[in-house]
Design a protein around this motif. Structure first.
Motif, PDB file in Angstrom:
ATOM      1  N   GLN A  85      -0.717  23.554  15.204  1.00  0.00           N
ATOM      2  CA  GLN A  85       0.332  23.860  16.169  1.00  0.00           C
ATOM      3  C   GLN A  85       0.452  25.371  16.330  1.00  0.00           C
ATOM      4  O   GLN A  85       0.576  25.891  17.424  1.00  0.00           O
ATOM      5  CB  GLN A  85       1.661  23.269  15.682  1.00  0.00           C
ATOM      6  CG  GLN A  85       2.795  23.506  16.656  1.00  0.00           C
ATOM      7  CD  GLN A  85       4.096  22.880  16.185  1.00  0.00           C
ATOM      8  OE1 GLN A  85       4.186  22.342  15.080  1.00  0.00           O
ATOM      9  NE2 GLN A  85       5.113  22.951  17.024  1.00  0.00           N
ATOM     10  N   TYR A  86       0.425  26.072  15.187  1.00  0.00           N
ATOM     11  CA  TYR A  86       0.459  27.531  15.209  1.00  0.00           C
ATOM     12  C   TYR A  86      -0.776  28.072  14.496  1.00  0.00           C
ATOM     13  O   TYR A  86      -0.744  28.301  13.284  1.00  0.00           O
ATOM     14  CB  TYR A  86       1.720  28.054  14.509  1.00  0.00           C
ATOM     15  CG  TYR A  86       2.998  27.492  15.085  1.00  0.00           C
ATOM     16  CD1 TYR A  86       3.412  27.848  16.369  1.00  0.00           C
ATOM     17  CD2 TYR A  86       3.789  26.600  14.358  1.00  0.00           C
ATOM     18  CE1 TYR A  86       4.583  27.331  16.907  1.00  0.00           C
ATOM     19  CE2 TYR A  86       4.958  26.077  14.894  1.00  0.00           C
ATOM     20  CZ  TYR A  86       5.356  26.443  16.164  1.00  0.00           C
ATOM     21  OH  TYR A  86       6.506  25.936  16.706  1.00  0.00           O
ATOM     22  N   PRO A  87      -1.870  28.270  15.217  1.00  0.00           N
ATOM     23  CA  PRO A  87      -3.076  28.785  14.559  1.00  0.00           C
ATOM     24  C   PRO A  87      -2.784  30.138  13.897  1.00  0.00           C
ATOM     25  O   PRO A  87      -2.049  30.958  14.442  1.00  0.00           O
ATOM     26  CB  PRO A  87      -4.061  28.943  15.724  1.00  0.00           C
ATOM     27  CG  PRO A  87      -3.575  27.992  16.765  1.00  0.00           C
ATOM     28  CD  PRO A  87      -2.083  28.003  16.640  1.00  0.00           C
ATOM     29  N   VAL A  88      -3.343  30.327  12.706  1.00  0.00           N
ATOM     30  CA  VAL A  88      -3.008  31.492  11.897  1.00  0.00           C
ATOM     31  C   VAL A  88      -3.858  32.697  12.308  1.00  0.00           C
ATOM     32  O   VAL A  88      -5.050  32.565  12.564  1.00  0.00           O
ATOM     33  CB  VAL A  88      -3.245  31.168  10.405  1.00  0.00           C
ATOM     34  CG1 VAL A  88      -2.808  32.332   9.524  1.00  0.00           C
ATOM     35  CG2 VAL A  88      -2.492  29.907  10.024  1.00  0.00           C
ATOM     36  N   GLU A  89      -3.228  33.856  12.351  1.00  0.00           N
ATOM     37  CA  GLU A  89      -3.971  35.094  12.616  1.00  0.00           C
ATOM     38  C   GLU A  89      -4.516  35.646  11.303  1.00  0.00           C
ATOM     39  O   GLU A  89      -3.784  35.776  10.332  1.00  0.00           O
ATOM     40  CB  GLU A  89      -3.050  36.141  13.254  1.00  0.00           C
ATOM     41  CG  GLU A  89      -2.447  35.684  14.570  1.00  0.00           C
ATOM     42  CD  GLU A  89      -1.790  36.822  15.352  1.00  0.00           C
ATOM     43  OE1 GLU A  89      -1.886  37.985  14.914  1.00  0.00           O
ATOM     44  OE2 GLU A  89      -1.190  36.534  16.405  1.00  0.00           O
ATOM     45  N   ILE A  90      -5.795  35.929  11.262  1.00  0.00           N
ATOM     46  CA  ILE A  90      -6.377  36.473  10.033  1.00  0.00           C
ATOM     47  C   ILE A  90      -7.083  37.794  10.333  1.00  0.00           C
ATOM     48  O   ILE A  90      -8.202  37.808  10.827  1.00  0.00           O
ATOM     49  CB  ILE A  90      -7.340  35.459   9.372  1.00  0.00           C
ATOM     50  CG1 ILE A  90      -6.589  34.145   9.136  1.00  0.00           C
ATOM     51  CG2 ILE A  90      -7.878  36.015   8.063  1.00  0.00           C
ATOM     52  CD1 ILE A  90      -7.337  33.108   8.378  1.00  0.00           C
ATOM     53  N   PRO A  91      -6.431  38.898  10.047  1.00  0.00           N
ATOM     54  CA  PRO A  91      -7.002  40.200  10.354  1.00  0.00           C
ATOM     55  C   PRO A  91      -8.280  40.457   9.563  1.00  0.00           C
ATOM     56  O   PRO A  91      -8.371  40.081   8.392  1.00  0.00           O
ATOM     57  CB  PRO A  91      -5.919  41.207   9.943  1.00  0.00           C
ATOM     58  CG  PRO A  91      -4.759  40.428   9.449  1.00  0.00           C
ATOM     59  CD  PRO A  91      -5.119  38.982   9.408  1.00  0.00           C
ATOM     60  N   GLY A  92      -9.244  41.055  10.202  1.00  0.00           N
ATOM     61  CA  GLY A  92     -10.456  41.493   9.488  1.00  0.00           C
ATOM     62  C   GLY A  92     -11.545  40.433   9.389  1.00  0.00           C
ATOM     63  O   GLY A  92     -12.675  40.738   9.062  1.00  0.00           O
ATOM     64  N   VAL A  93     -11.196  39.161   9.646  1.00  0.00           N
ATOM     65  CA  VAL A  93     -12.213  38.106   9.607  1.00  0.00           C
ATOM     66  C   VAL A  93     -12.503  37.696  11.055  1.00  0.00           C
ATOM     67  O   VAL A  93     -11.610  37.208  11.742  1.00  0.00           O
ATOM     68  CB  VAL A  93     -11.709  36.878   8.816  1.00  0.00           C
ATOM     69  CG1 VAL A  93     -12.754  35.776   8.810  1.00  0.00           C
ATOM     70  CG2 VAL A  93     -11.331  37.271   7.397  1.00  0.00           C
TER      71      VAL A  93
END
Lengths: 251, 434
Positions: A85-93
């Motif tokens: 529902q809320y895709p997660v933000e993953i910085p650097g990947v």
């Protein structure tokens, strides 16, 4: 393919699912509808293996195995996919790097050889067309700074890459504009086969105009209180949930 | 209970008292010795050592009445085997804190880069050397810098001549610790106008006993010069180090420092940079990735004294098991230093309940037309993100590694040398267990 029996689950001691029963066969699309707080997303999370939910009773059998015994990554490797529902933000990947790791770990678990850079790129190019997602988005950090529509398209893109047997779409239409919704739905419909099944968790009937369900279930207060065909979804759209609440209370 | 003997300072320094008579630095050494004895090892209440009770730690782990100064057991070939495979470079060796010219391999022409031992001979002959040595530590109130100045021998002088783009220079320290030992390496680097010098530093050891390094690097970068300095600190749980780095910059010059710390019993990095002219640029990057009971304290100070300069500082930390990381970042912007841009940030991820981080940014700004920012964060890995990665089939340990690697990569990318960068990347991945 999937058999849920008397499933009870709670979070922090509070019971959210209070005895879910549901059977899903290959080739079927099931819609789970219900008002906010009815337990729809919890059901999706429990199936995907989110750890903060504790299953207190009941069973989930997937392709003959006890799904609840498996870690989230093992479920994914067995072909269960949750579109968040809320895709997660993953910085650097980057999405590319992340998907390459995912695809190859899944392949490895099935005793297949990892894809080399060239074949991976080829696969990616092919699947990108499905959801009309462009290369530049995929070389950016995973979901970071993506619009709502881009995030949801990225979910379906990941689904296309992993080719799951059982897809669970958790409120994929919430916040989507019509154009993005059509693209997402087209993607899902294209990926559908006689061997795969889809669970569409949604608050709105709108999505079901594009992803047509074989069955519609209404979830209320942690239980499935009514099941029907897509006509039920239309009725819900028309009349809201109150009549079902009353009907349930009367019983 | 205070374990340290009151005479620790004297014990530590008397060991080297013959130096007072033997070289032309006698006068300077004498002053340094007095300054050290006067300041003493930082006491329990010393603000700059608040989270690193250095005197106590050293007192507990070293018997200063019985320090040895071992002859090196390292053979030339064994040292050279450890060199990075780069023929177009200088490979310089220190053994037990003394620059060892015989073991070193020098490729640069002395018309580009002068590489000299700092000893009585060179002090007589090289005017620049005598003038610069100890000048930068002069007004710094850190006892360890004085201690080094009072006691070092056979230091290294790097003189990058005007407008020369020099080959990379690797400095390797080979220490022996059959019994508890101390080394005091010293480097002075003079980067002339328009030239570039790149230095990479690393340490090896033999023996199992505790070893203390008190090193000091002084750098003077002239107009439009460029210096890059990378320290790779990956030692053992018997290694203790205080590493001082003091730099001064002239106009239009650039300094880049990278400090990577993976394993140590205790490492205190003192980084003091003085941007003493207009249009200087300074980048300080650091990464500490610690477990066991490693203790790392990065103490940094950037002093903007003239207008239009830029400094950027980014330290990242991954702290696991019972490790303890300390970061203290000072930025001074003096009244004349208008139009200064100064940025600082320190981000930490704590992986266990017993790991500890103390972080303290300190800005002192007297000028009114400046852009300065600082920030520090300390947190855990985002569980939701880990679940997201796992839900796509990625194993838990691997998901964590992906995220931590991404977190660290910003600092790793700063390293230009491919050998060092590859080594750092491998150290990170090994530590993450993938």
């Amino acid at each position: 393919m999937l058999e849920i029996k008397n499933l009870h689950a709670s979070v922090e001691g509070k019971e959210i699912l209070k005895g879910i029963n549901l059977t899903i066969n290959p080739g079927e699309v099931h819609a789970i509808m219900g008002p906010n707080g009815s337990g729809k997303s919890t059901l999706a999370s429990v199936l995907a293996g989110r750890e903060e939910f504790e299953v207190t009773e009941g069973s989930v059998t997937y392709k003959g195995i006890d799904l609840l015994e498996l870690a989230p990554e093992e479920r994914a490797r067995e072909g269960v996919f949750l579109a968040f529902q809320y895709p997660v933000e993953i910085p650097g990947v980057t999405t590319t790097n992340f998907l390459k790791t995912a695809v190859n770990q899944v392949r490895e678990s099935r005793g297949e050889k990892p894809l080399d850079a060239v074949s991976f790129l080829k696969l990616m190019k092919e699947k990108m067309k499905l959801v009309d997602i462009n290369q530049s988005l995929l070389s950016r950090s995973l979901n970071e700074g993506f619009s709502g529509g881009e995030k949801k398209r990225n979910e379906i893109f990941q689904m296309a890459m992993l080719e799951p047997a059982l897809s669970i779409l958790d409120e994929t239409d919430s916040g989507l504009d019509i154009d993005a919704l059509k693209i997402v739905a087209d993607g899902v419909n294209t990926l559908k086969t006689k061997e795969t099944a889809t669970i569409v968790v949604t608050h709105y009937q709108r999505l079901l105009n594009y992803i047509v369900p074989d069955f519609v279930h209404v979830l209320l207060n942690g239980r499935i209180v009514k099941s029907g065909t897509k006509a039920l979804a239309l009725e819900l759209e028309d009349k809201g949930y109150d009549w079902i609440k009353e009907e349930t209370a009367a019983v | 209970m205070e374990v340290v003997d009151r005479n620790t300072e004297e014990l530590l320094i008397n060991h080297y008292s013959q130096l007072l008579e033997t070289d032309p630095l006698g006068g300077l050494r004498k002053a340094a010795r007095e300054a050290f004895l006067k300041l003493g090892l930082p006491a329990k209440k010393a603000e700059a050592y608040k989270y690193t009770l250095i005197a106590r730690i050293l007192g507990k782990n070293f018997d200063f009445t019985a320090l040895t100064e071992p002859a090196t057991s390292w053979k030339k070939e064994a040292c050279q085997d450890k060199f990075y495979p780069n023929d177009e470079a200088n490979h310089l060796v220190f053994t037990n804190g003394l620059y060892n010219q015989e073991f070193s391999k020098i490729k640069s022409s002395s018309a580009d880069l002068v590489i000299e031992t700092i000893d009585s001979q060179s002090l007589e002959n090289i005017a620049d050397l005598k003038q610069n040595l100890g000048a930068l530590t002069d007004d710094k109130q850190d006892a360890f810098a004085w201690l080094n100045l009072a006691t070092f021998s056979q230091g290294l002088f790097l003189h990058s001549l005007k407008n020369k783009d020099n080959l990379p220079t690797y400095i390797y320290h080979f220490n022996d610790a059959p019994a508890a030992a101390v080394s005091m390496p010293r480097v002075l680097a003079l980067v002339e106008s328009g030239s570039r010098l790149r230095v990479y530093e690393k340490t090896f050891r033999s023996g199992e006993a505790n070893h203390l390094t008190n090193s000091l690097v002084e750098v003077d970068v002239k107009a439009n010069g460029e210096l890059r300095w990378t320290k790779l600190q990956n030692q053992t749980m018997a290694d203790y180090a205080i590493e001082g780095f003091y730099g001064i910059q002239e106009r239009d010059s650039r300094i880049y420092t990278n400090t990577f710390t993976f394993k140590t019993a205790l490492t205190r990095n003192n980084l003091y940079l003085s941007l003493d002219a207009e249009n200087c640029e300074t980048h300080m990057h650091g990464l500490y990735h610690l477990n066991q009971t490693s203790h790392v304290d990065n103490y940094t100070s950037v002093d903007h004294t003239k207008p239009n300069s830029f400094s950027n500082e980014l330290y990242k930390g991954i702290v696991d098991e019972k490790a303890h990381a300390v970061f203290n970042g000072k930025i001074y912007v003096r009244p004349q230093a208008q139009k200064t841009n100064a940025f600082q940030s320190n981000n930490n991820i704590i992986l266990s309940d017993d790991a500890k981080v103390n972080t303290k940014p300190q800005l002192e700004i007297w000028a009114d037309d400046v852009k300065c920012s600082h920030g520090c964060t300390t947190g855990q890995l985002d569980e939701e993100a880990i679940f997201y990665l796992r839900s796509r089939g990625i194993a838990k340990q691997h998901a964590k590694a992906l995220m931590l690697n991404a977190f660290a990569s910003e600092t790793v990318q700063e390293v230009q040398d491919e050998h060092i960068r590859a080594e750092v990347e491998n150290l990170i991945l090994n530590k993450l267990g993938v």
